[in-house]
Design an enzyme around this catalytic site. Structure first.
Site, mmCIF file in Angstrom:
data_model
loop_
_atom_site.group_PDB
_atom_site.id
_atom_site.type_symbol
_atom_site.label_atom_id
_atom_site.label_comp_id
_atom_site.label_asym_id
_atom_site.label_seq_id
_atom_site.Cartn_x
_atom_site.Cartn_y
_atom_site.Cartn_z
ATOM 1 N N HIS A 152 -9.065 -1.100 -20.093
ATOM 2 C CA HIS A 152 -8.608 -0.774 -18.599
ATOM 3 C C HIS A 152 -9.619 -0.792 -17.567
ATOM 4 O O HIS A 152 -10.182 0.334 -17.521
ATOM 5 C CB HIS A 152 -7.747 -0.061 -18.552
ATOM 6 C CG HIS A 152 -6.928 0.223 -17.083
ATOM 7 N ND1 HIS A 152 -5.715 0.317 -16.902
ATOM 8 C CD2 HIS A 152 -7.562 0.387 -15.795
ATOM 9 C CE1 HIS A 152 -5.322 0.256 -15.441
ATOM 10 N NE2 HIS A 152 -6.628 0.474 -14.968
ATOM 11 N N HIS A 188 -11.399 -2.087 -13.314
ATOM 12 C CA HIS A 188 -11.744 -2.820 -12.189
ATOM 13 C C HIS A 188 -12.994 -3.301 -11.854
ATOM 14 O O HIS A 188 -13.823 -2.474 -11.621
ATOM 15 C CB HIS A 188 -10.927 -1.914 -11.144
ATOM 16 C CG HIS A 188 -9.713 -1.240 -11.202
ATOM 17 N ND1 HIS A 188 -8.514 -1.921 -10.952
ATOM 18 C CD2 HIS A 188 -9.271 -0.102 -12.015
ATOM 19 C CE1 HIS A 188 -7.390 -1.093 -11.317
ATOM 20 N NE2 HIS A 188 -7.922 -0.115 -11.948
ATOM 21 N N LEU A 189 -13.336 -4.433 -11.801
ATOM 22 C CA LEU A 189 -14.528 -4.940 -11.458
ATOM 23 C C LEU A 189 -14.326 -5.435 -10.169
ATOM 24 O O LEU A 189 -15.748 -5.872 -9.432
ATOM 25 C CB LEU A 189 -14.731 -6.109 -12.641
ATOM 26 C CG LEU A 189 -14.869 -5.694 -13.820
ATOM 27 C CD1 LEU A 189 -15.220 -7.019 -14.736
ATOM 28 C CD2 LEU A 189 -15.779 -4.556 -14.209
ATOM 29 N N ARG A 190 -13.512 -5.475 -9.135
ATOM 30 C CA ARG A 190 -13.247 -5.935 -7.917
ATOM 31 C C ARG A 190 -14.194 -7.295 -7.955
ATOM 32 O O ARG A 190 -14.005 -8.078 -9.026
ATOM 33 C CB ARG A 190 -14.449 -5.008 -6.853
ATOM 34 C CG ARG A 190 -13.734 -3.495 -7.339
ATOM 35 C CD ARG A 190 -12.591 -3.211 -6.838
ATOM 36 N NE ARG A 190 -12.314 -1.641 -6.934
ATOM 37 C CZ ARG A 190 -11.229 -1.019 -7.179
ATOM 38 N NH1 ARG A 190 -10.176 -1.730 -7.722
ATOM 39 N NH2 ARG A 190 -11.213 0.106 -6.979
ATOM 40 N N ASN A 221 -5.850 -6.461 -9.496
ATOM 41 C CA ASN A 221 -5.536 -5.778 -8.140
ATOM 42 C C ASN A 221 -6.483 -6.051 -7.127
ATOM 43 O O ASN A 221 -6.833 -5.217 -6.450
ATOM 44 C CB ASN A 221 -4.783 -4.229 -8.326
ATOM 45 C CG ASN A 221 -6.310 -3.404 -8.534
ATOM 46 O OD1 ASN A 221 -6.916 -3.844 -9.467
ATOM 47 N ND2 ASN A 221 -5.929 -2.159 -8.321
ATOM 48 N N HIS A 270 1.458 0.684 -15.084
ATOM 49 C CA HIS A 270 0.851 1.742 -14.012
ATOM 50 C C HIS A 270 2.353 2.684 -14.283
ATOM 51 O O HIS A 270 3.216 2.289 -13.377
ATOM 52 C CB HIS A 270 0.443 1.353 -12.937
ATOM 53 C CG HIS A 270 -0.019 2.811 -12.111
ATOM 54 N ND1 HIS A 270 -1.429 2.752 -11.718
ATOM 55 C CD2 HIS A 270 0.750 3.595 -11.675
ATOM 56 C CE1 HIS A 270 -1.376 3.824 -11.016
ATOM 57 N NE2 HIS A 270 -0.442 4.429 -10.918
ATOM 58 N N HIS A 288 -3.739 4.705 -18.453
ATOM 59 C CA HIS A 288 -4.244 5.850 -17.925
ATOM 60 C C HIS A 288 -3.431 7.014 -17.831
ATOM 61 O O HIS A 288 -2.921 7.578 -16.886
ATOM 62 C CB HIS A 288 -4.910 5.539 -16.589
ATOM 63 C CG HIS A 288 -4.216 4.769 -15.570
ATOM 64 N ND1 HIS A 288 -2.675 4.924 -15.265
ATOM 65 C CD2 HIS A 288 -4.733 3.730 -14.985
ATOM 66 C CE1 HIS A 288 -2.668 3.944 -14.764
ATOM 67 N NE2 HIS A 288 -3.575 3.207 -14.435
ATOM 68 N N LEU A 294 -5.726 7.891 -9.027
ATOM 69 C CA LEU A 294 -4.035 7.756 -9.682
ATOM 70 C C LEU A 294 -3.965 7.168 -11.050
ATOM 71 O O LEU A 294 -4.688 6.257 -11.421
ATOM 72 C CB LEU A 294 -3.385 6.985 -8.688
ATOM 73 C CG LEU A 294 -3.305 7.654 -7.293
ATOM 74 C CD1 LEU A 294 -2.689 6.556 -6.294
ATOM 75 C CD2 LEU A 294 -2.491 8.770 -7.317
ATOM 76 N N ASP A 349 -10.497 2.963 -16.683
ATOM 77 C CA ASP A 349 -9.924 2.911 -15.227
ATOM 78 C C ASP A 349 -11.243 3.078 -14.363
ATOM 79 O O ASP A 349 -10.953 3.555 -13.143
ATOM 80 C CB ASP A 349 -8.849 4.131 -14.952
ATOM 81 C CG ASP A 349 -8.174 3.393 -13.808
ATOM 82 O OD1 ASP A 349 -8.231 2.355 -13.333
ATOM 83 O OD2 ASP A 349 -7.381 4.486 -13.328
ATOM 84 N N HIS A 356 -14.997 2.530 -5.414
ATOM 85 C CA HIS A 356 -14.788 2.306 -3.914
ATOM 86 C C HIS A 356 -16.067 2.689 -3.123
ATOM 87 O O HIS A 356 -16.911 3.731 -3.544
ATOM 88 C CB HIS A 356 -13.742 3.183 -3.474
ATOM 89 C CG HIS A 356 -12.359 2.744 -3.907
ATOM 90 N ND1 HIS A 356 -11.377 1.888 -3.354
ATOM 91 C CD2 HIS A 356 -11.521 3.220 -4.943
ATOM 92 C CE1 HIS A 356 -10.301 1.844 -4.056
ATOM 93 N NE2 HIS A 356 -10.621 2.617 -5.164
ATOM 94 N N ALA A 403 -8.059 6.154 -3.678
ATOM 95 C CA ALA A 403 -7.893 6.581 -5.110
ATOM 96 C C ALA A 403 -8.854 5.793 -6.024
ATOM 97 O O ALA A 403 -8.652 4.291 -6.032
ATOM 98 C CB ALA A 403 -6.588 6.478 -5.566
#
Ligand code: NCD
Ligand code: ZN
Length: 350
Positions: free
Chosen positions: A20, A22-24, A48, A143, A181, A226, A254, A258, A270
């Protein structure tokens, strides 16, 4: 089997995967992709983005953008996911399966987290999609938080489990489900007693911190993610689950970058970035729990087993050595503050 190479100062484990993260997109990929590819052979990439990765076509395009940032000669496979929206149909799922490169689908209750506005308000809307996923053998990644304004933010995971988890399992008994998560003892207990189709990922921050870390001498935006950190008893339940050797619990960082200005802001985002030191963070947590012998199962064996994928072949070494995590790193046209910034970790990947 994990190998101790010189007492307990160097250990060698099978190459891990991240189930899990996030690579953006855009410039962010310059930071995220080389780092994830350094420690992991595969990673489940969250969908996302804005707009969301909602179809096989979107996933294919995103996969191409990620691949263009994998350093030459590095063996790394992004595992793509679809974002379930109220517009997701059976056909969307069948096309995703047929594409061959979508590994799972992600459920965000609308409004629960970063870029979840396109998520789902009424779970039943997605029942035809869940049925198609069950048939196609595509796991559902959840989630697991409710977004009701009247539910205390620290109770949102517990209430989601109470309201929806058992119904989902009863209605779709062969659908594989990952509670992503997890942060509470209630989630641990639920997953432990659920059928073998149910598993959970656990992040490094929920093993290393509890909610006190949000308020050390002032408010700490870089510890905000989160589901939010919970009290110490929950942290202890998570450590126990992760280090128990129970294959239902496995790695999922996770890692969620940012830019610094978006965290240190009037309304801070978050998400905690951990791909600069993911394995070191987990090794530190497992070492503190005297459970280094359980690290390899958690990072490298249980995830592939759940997803029905082969275990990786290469090995990675960590050595017991103190090092200071950098205060900032380059990100987009700015910087970000990585997890454990300025603090000392006791393990290092060689
Ligand atoms: C994630 C993000 O920033 O995309 N944030 C987070 O706090 N974990 C979204 C998510 O996984 O909830
Ligand atoms: Zn996430």
């Amino acid at each position: 089997m994990m190998k101790e190479l010189d007492g307990m100062h160097t250990i060698e484990i099978i190459y891990p995967d991240d189930w899990h993260c996030h690579l953006r997109d855009g410039n962010a990929l310059q930071t995220t992709v080389p780092l994830v590819a350094k420690q992991f052979k595969r990673a489940i990439v969250m969908p996302n983005l804005q707009p969301a990765v909602a179809t096989a076509m979107d996933a294919m395009a995103y996969l191409g953008r990620i691949k263009s940032h994998i350093p030459e000669g590095v063996d790394f496979q992004p595992l793509m996911t679809l974002y379930l929206t109220e517009a997701t149909t059976k056909d969307t799922i069948q096309e995703a399966k047929a594409s061959g490169f979508v590994t799972a689908c992600k459920l965000y209750p609308a409004g629960v987290t970063t870029n979840s506005a396109q998520g789902v308000n009424t779970l039943e809307t997605l029942f035809p999609a869940f049925e198609a996923m069950e048939k196609a053998k595509l796991p559902l990644l959840i989630h697991g938080e409710v977004n009701d304004k009247d539910v205390d933010v620290f109770d949102r995971e517990k209430i989601f489990i109470e309201r929806y988890a058992q119904t989902l399992i009863n209605t779709f008994p062969s659908l594989k489900i990952v509670f992503e998560h997890i942060t509470t003892s209630e989630a641990v207990d639920f997953v432990k007693t659920a059928p073998f189709t149910v598993a959970a990922t656990i992040t490094p921050q929920h093993l290393l911190l509890n909610r006190n870390a949000l308020f050390i001498g002032g408010i700490r935006p870089h510890h905000y993610c989160l589901p939010v950190l919970k009290r110490q008893t929950h942290q202890e339940a998570l450590i126990k689950a992760a280090t128990s050797g129970n294959p239902k619990f496995f790695i999922g960082t996770d890692s969620a970058p940012h830019a610094k200005s978006k965290k240190e802001s009037f309304c801070g985002c978050a998400g905690i970035f951990s791909h600069h030191a993911a394995l070191e963070l987990y090794a530190t947590a497992f070492d503190e729990a005297n459970a280094l012998d359980k690290l390899e199962g958690f990072t490298s064996l249980f995830g592939p087993r759940f997803y029905d994928l082969p275990v990786n072949t290469g090995k990675i070494r960590l050595t017991k050595e103190n090092w200071e995590v950098p205060h900032t790193m380059t990100y987009e046209d700015e910087s970000l503050v990585p997890f454990y910034a300025g603090l000392t970790l006791s393990w290092k990947v060689i």
